[in-house]
Design a protein around this motif. Structure first.
Motif, PDB file in Angstrom:
ATOM      1  N   ALA A 161       0.842  -1.196   0.000  1.00 27.73           N
ATOM      2  CA  ALA A 161       0.000   0.000   0.000  1.00 27.73           C
ATOM      3  C   ALA A 161       0.881   1.250   0.000  1.00 27.73           C
ATOM      4  O   ALA A 161       0.631   2.210  -0.747  1.00 27.73           O
ATOM      5  CB  ALA A 161      -0.945  -0.003   1.203  1.00 27.73           C
ATOM      6  N   LEU A 162       1.918   1.251   0.814  1.00 26.47           N
ATOM      7  CA  LEU A 162       2.814   2.412   0.851  1.00 26.47           C
ATOM      8  C   LEU A 162       3.500   2.598  -0.495  1.00 26.47           C
ATOM      9  O   LEU A 162       3.559   3.702  -1.041  1.00 26.47           O
ATOM     10  CB  LEU A 162       3.875   2.222   1.937  1.00 26.47           C
ATOM     11  CG  LEU A 162       3.378   2.163   3.383  1.00 26.47           C
ATOM     12  CD1 LEU A 162       4.562   2.129   4.353  1.00 26.47           C
ATOM     13  CD2 LEU A 162       2.477   3.349   3.705  1.00 26.47           C
ATOM     14  N   ALA A 163       4.002   1.488  -1.044  1.00 29.51           N
ATOM     15  CA  ALA A 163       4.755   1.570  -2.292  1.00 29.51           C
ATOM     16  C   ALA A 163       3.875   2.080  -3.422  1.00 29.51           C
ATOM     17  O   ALA A 163       4.332   2.826  -4.299  1.00 29.51           O
ATOM     18  CB  ALA A 163       5.328   0.204  -2.641  1.00 29.51           C
ATOM     19  N   GLU A 164       2.617   1.678  -3.385  1.00 26.49           N
ATOM     20  CA  GLU A 164       1.740   2.011  -4.513  1.00 26.49           C
ATOM     21  C   GLU A 164       0.826   3.185  -4.197  1.00 26.49           C
ATOM     22  O   GLU A 164      -0.067   3.515  -4.984  1.00 26.49           O
ATOM     23  CB  GLU A 164       0.929   0.767  -4.894  1.00 26.49           C
ATOM     24  CG  GLU A 164       1.851  -0.325  -5.442  1.00 26.49           C
ATOM     25  CD  GLU A 164       1.319  -1.733  -5.195  1.00 26.49           C
ATOM     26  OE1 GLU A 164       0.079  -1.881  -5.071  1.00 26.49           O
ATOM     27  OE2 GLU A 164       2.144  -2.670  -5.100  1.00 26.49           O
ATOM     28  N   GLY A 165       1.014   3.784  -3.046  1.00 29.45           N
ATOM     29  CA  GLY A 165       0.219   4.974  -2.706  1.00 29.45           C
ATOM     30  C   GLY A 165      -1.256   4.688  -2.510  1.00 29.45           C
ATOM     31  O   GLY A 165      -2.097   5.567  -2.678  1.00 29.45           O
ATOM     32  N   ARG A 166      -1.592   3.446  -2.155  1.00 22.38           N
ATOM     33  CA  ARG A 166      -2.986   3.097  -1.898  1.00 22.38           C
ATOM     34  C   ARG A 166      -3.273   3.208  -0.409  1.00 22.38           C
ATOM     35  O   ARG A 166      -2.365   3.087   0.416  1.00 22.38           O
ATOM     36  CB  ARG A 166      -3.259   1.665  -2.350  1.00 22.38           C
ATOM     37  CG  ARG A 166      -3.289   1.503  -3.871  1.00 22.38           C
ATOM     38  CD  ARG A 166      -3.702   0.101  -4.282  1.00 22.38           C
ATOM     39  NE  ARG A 166      -2.644  -0.878  -4.085  1.00 22.38           N
ATOM     40  CZ  ARG A 166      -2.559  -1.695  -3.055  1.00 22.38           C
ATOM     41  NH1 ARG A 166      -3.488  -1.673  -2.105  1.00 22.38           N
ATOM     42  NH2 ARG A 166      -1.565  -2.548  -2.952  1.00 22.38           N
ATOM     43  N   VAL A 209      -4.195   2.195   3.310  1.00 27.02           N
ATOM     44  CA  VAL A 209      -3.994   0.951   4.055  1.00 27.02           C
ATOM     45  C   VAL A 209      -5.339   0.449   4.568  1.00 27.02           C
ATOM     46  O   VAL A 209      -6.284   1.201   4.723  1.00 27.02           O
ATOM     47  CB  VAL A 209      -3.037   1.163   5.251  1.00 27.02           C
ATOM     48  CG1 VAL A 209      -1.635   1.479   4.757  1.00 27.02           C
ATOM     49  CG2 VAL A 209      -3.561   2.242   6.179  1.00 27.02           C
ATOM     50  N   SER A 210      -5.404  -0.838   4.840  1.00 28.68           N
ATOM     51  CA  SER A 210      -6.628  -1.444   5.371  1.00 28.68           C
ATOM     52  C   SER A 210      -6.252  -2.725   6.076  1.00 28.68           C
ATOM     53  O   SER A 210      -5.501  -3.522   5.510  1.00 28.68           O
ATOM     54  CB  SER A 210      -7.606  -1.727   4.230  1.00 28.68           C
ATOM     55  OG  SER A 210      -8.693  -2.481   4.735  1.00 28.68           O
ATOM     56  N   PRO A 211      -6.740  -2.959   7.289  1.00 27.10           N
ATOM     57  CA  PRO A 211      -7.619  -2.141   8.109  1.00 27.10           C
ATOM     58  C   PRO A 211      -6.904  -0.882   8.619  1.00 27.10           C
ATOM     59  O   PRO A 211      -5.737  -0.951   8.971  1.00 27.10           O
ATOM     60  CB  PRO A 211      -7.982  -3.076   9.273  1.00 27.10           C
ATOM     61  CG  PRO A 211      -6.871  -4.070   9.334  1.00 27.10           C
ATOM     62  CD  PRO A 211      -6.390  -4.237   7.942  1.00 27.10           C
ATOM     63  N   ASP A 212      -7.666   0.209   8.665  1.00 22.58           N
ATOM     64  CA  ASP A 212      -7.046   1.489   9.013  1.00 22.58           C
ATOM     65  C   ASP A 212      -7.419   1.934  10.434  1.00 22.58           C
ATOM     66  O   ASP A 212      -8.030   1.170  11.195  1.00 22.58           O
ATOM     67  CB  ASP A 212      -7.419   2.542   7.967  1.00 22.58           C
ATOM     68  CG  ASP A 212      -8.909   2.817   7.931  1.00 22.58           C
ATOM     69  OD1 ASP A 212      -9.654   2.351   8.837  1.00 22.58           O
ATOM     70  OD2 ASP A 212      -9.347   3.493   6.984  1.00 22.58           O
TER      71      ASP A 212
END
Lengths: 333, 333, 333, 333
Positions: free
Chosen positions: C295-300, C302-305
């Motif tokens: 998620a960090l690498a792809e800028g998406r 995060v979940s669960p947040d």
């Protein structure tokens, strides 16, 4: 629909079972039972409210008896089949037809001209799970059958007295599996058998085996493996596995309950498998009698028939030969 | 504890797997990898941060390399084993040792005087479930072993190119099951094999079979049945059943998840079985390398050893002979 | 792709686990670990070849560390989250965010303006079986979800020392199941809880319970049942059952091996269930870290947040209130 | 042993079932059957060869009828129980005793002085698997019961006509599960219920629910969860799970056959679960009648008795109150 008059010959464990099933069959009127031990017959007769015949001739002479169940010792099967057919009765006979393949074939020679109706008691063909497996196989659910594995293990060896006259493992016990192999894979072309005496030394002394591993090759090309043991501590282990181009079908054992237990030692523990063939195949015994009665009522051929009985016996004899010679036995057409 | 310098010869699928397992093994320093296709070796070397040897001699000369994994094509196994042993290396060699039983024996003749350490890659012995089953068997949980059923079905036939040089079903695929039979039942005395070409006509044209039913008789008296197919639509079907005087132990397949589904058509449907031997035996591949490394570190004999490799090959050859002759093949001591 | 610099705060059992997973993650460079007990951090640092930070400030100051894992005691979660976010780090924080719902919400108030990236460690969402079940549910395989049953039983109560600061069964253990309920059924509207002290009287003396039966009603109308125990002799019992208009999906336990045993007492006995959450959820722990990194690498997102963490805590607090008052607790939007 | 003269009142589906079981019961002489729809009674009478009574008075007056089975619509249960007891008959009455807890209690008031013998038809107590589970529980196999999960899902909602007079889900369907909760865990102290209308909007229009999640707390401290649905596409889903200090016992569903299938989409697929309560509980229906007859013959108290019927009804009423009020309902002693 008129009910079918029937009689049961032989009031041992299996004869009593058939008699009880027939007594409550809606399309059947059980008229007579017979046993050379008159007392056994009288007991069953009293329980079911039917006549106890004093001789088999009484049954042959009874016009209202149109069909008989032969559940007597194996060495009486052939003469009783012949007599019944000559008396115009349809016959349901327990397996095997005879210990001798020659006598079984000769029996057919004697009755063939009489348009005989003879069904052989390969009860497992009527087990709901085995039957469903085979129907799904025939419907193509797993494509062409390529391999089958038949597991059949008795809870315990029969009594020594029975063993002596049993005809040996292949004719007495494996014969059911030979029939099952044919039921699944069709006619068999080649037979190989390994046997061992691992369970009970007494069986070895009688010249018999109690454990076997058999390979069959069907004319279709499919391969079948059978494994048997005369002793199985967890019950009467009865399983089928059919493998084909499109998948696998298995039919498994039955348990008394569906309870499973989890504890500190192990999980998902189930009951032992039903021990007695009477319980394991209770539905099958009812269904085979049903099929016999329905075939008679509707004028359809019975199945498994006399020829199926001969074929299974032929496989048992071939397995015996393979065991002795260490060779594969080829079966002619 | 000092780490063990090692090298991997052959960087195909199985070589890479071993190399990766060794690269992260706490007791190993993977020093070199080699492949005749230099590029394959360089790729693995780069991935794992190790040297890519330009020749096998470079490996033989490297004093810090004390043990090698041979994962090259089968026809190179014997010369590489000999060279490695002569260079003073311990050897882990993939199965089979060779296609020819004579060459495999001759190989031993060449190295026997050198106190060779040679372990053969029968990975299934290290599968946690198979291993646990065998340990429980040896501990007497089901009494004496009387019957075993080994089921082994590949998801799909290998590519035609591979088939041609595979040595045939028995030497390529069944050899694992022959070893498993020995792992469970000890030395084998008699072999019978039926085979068929049911999966792929091309396999038949190559003179090979793709389906088989094998019966073995162990010196102990126990019987073993093996069934194989080169195609299994529901995955890589790998199962054991061991039956003894006191019960039965089964070891089953592995699934991707534990999810089961119930719907209007059927209940308890599970995922298909893991398709790839890489996934199915992932733990086994790690554990066998672990066992090899531990045996070397602790100066214990490796197992399965060269003789086990020869015995499995002997069974494969005997099965081929049985298939051709229709006879049981007796194995001398 | 550039690797992601990371640090792990807290080197207890779960911190070490994350550190090891990150140390071998191909997209991550684990730069630092920290623990107030310096020795614990130094041990992990030595094992993994990374730096042991002397203070958290060192981590906040390290520009190459872009994300941190917070695996410290619960009462330090909020200050560390705030500090990390203020220092510009992405955060993966173990559950629960805090014992106090108010403090958890206040925490969000402090960081909301900083575009915080905070993922909460509900590892079970990443278990392959639970995840597959949920994906199949979302794909409509069993139609609309109507009922779910979540079984979660710990092998044994935690040590008395831990219990005292655990926040009680609902915040410590059931919180995972509350999150699972939301994962399957979406937002929850009503909560009812029964609890009991059946396992260990000491737990009762601490004012806590060790056994519970919880009912939830989701906004969608679906009902969810949770059952928990602090002691389970057959292992760490973790199961899901989702029932819908078109069928049922279940996800089950994992066992060490696939071996099953049959004997004179019972059949199909399996190993006990894996005892440790470390083993049971090994794949889940890897997969959640993978998801965080991806998620960090792809800028998406995060979940669960963070909001998921607050919601699960809200359910735990509501369950506590229901237990005290004997009333259903209604949750506002 | 003398046979017991019996009569069956009500010749609907369940009445016919009891009549057939009694007609072939070795210790019973089924004398009469009755139904307000005379034709229904005549049909059963003809099938079984018994008398069709023209009125219930005929049955009360028949001295040879010592016991009756009441399988009429629920609103006639109380007057028929009273009349039967006043006529000196032992009574087996289908569940529920009445829709109204007050009327059920008043019924007892009217008959209490007559030393009434009244057994209530909670058939599931006689299912071999449920019964075995409970016996093993009582024998201490899993220690003290701590948690039970009862799953009970009907294949499809009853016809609209029936629904209207069914008394609602709790009195009609869940009442079996309330009894099962008491059978496993003893008397219940507290009740909470969530309900939903998810299956059929028509049910909601009738003011009823079709899905529920119920929590019970037994006086012993044990917790029980019940989940129900009026629709289950894979059959009549009936399962128990009992969890205790020493392990877990589960009792599961029954399938038509033991066949399982493996194919390219999934493995181990079984038949759907038996759809009809008639088939699922066939053995239970026989066994409960057996237990009734045996208790009468041997002068032992019947079980489950009238008080058990009242208690189950009390739980159904309490669940309704909990659903309406959102509160836990406490049950006095």
């Amino acid at each position: 629909m008129a009910t079918l008059g029937m009689a049961v010959l032989g009031c041992g464990r299996i004869g009593r079972l058939h008699a009880r099933n027939l007594a409550r069959h809606p399309r059947v009127r059980l008229a007579q039972v017979f046993d050379v031990a008159g007392e056994a017959a009288q007991q069953v007769a009293a329980e079911l409210g039917v006549r106890s015949a004093r001789s088999v001739d009484e049954i042959w002479d009874e016009r209202n008896v149109r069909a008989v169940v032969i559940a007597t010792p194996t060495d009486t099967h052939v003469p009783l089949i012949v007599a019944a057919v000559k008396a115009g009765k349809a016959v349901f006979c327990e397996k095997p037809i005879d210990m001798s393949l020659e006598r079984a074939r000769a029996c057919w020679g004697e009755i063939a001209a009489d348009a005989p109706v003879v069904m052989i008691g390969f009860n497992r063909r009527f087990d709901p799970s085995y039957r469903a497996l085979r129907e799904r196989l025939k419907l193509g659910e797993i494509g062409r059958l390529e391999l089958a594995v038949i597991t059949s293990r008795d809870p315990a060896p029969p009594p020594a007295g029975y063993l002596q006259s049993s005809g040996g493992l292949f004719r007495d016990m494996t014969i059911h599996d030979f029939d099952m192999a044919r039921y699944l894979a069709g006619d068999i072309a080649r037979v190989h058998a390994f046997g061992a005496n691992l369970v009970d030394a007494e069986i070895g002394r009688l010249g018999d085996i109690d454990t076997c591993a058999i390979s069959l090759r069907a004319r279709s090309g499919a391969l079948v493996q059978i494994n048997n043991s005369r002793r199985c501590v967890y019950g009467y282990d009865q399983r089928l596995e059919a493998f084909g181009s499109g998948g696998m079908l298995q039919a498994g054992n039955r348990h008394e309950t569906s309870v499973a237990s989890w504890n500190a030692e192990r999980t998902t523990g189930r009951d032992v498998v039903l021990h007695s063939f009477i319980e394991r195949y209770a539905q099958a015994y009812e269904a085979e009698m049903d099929a016999f009665v329905a075939a008679l009522a509707e004028g359809r051929p019975v199945s498994p028939d006399f020829a199926d009985g001969v074929e299974a016996l032929r496989l048992a004899v071939a397995a015996g030969e393979s065991l002795r010679t260490g060779r594969v036995v080829e079966l002619g057409p």
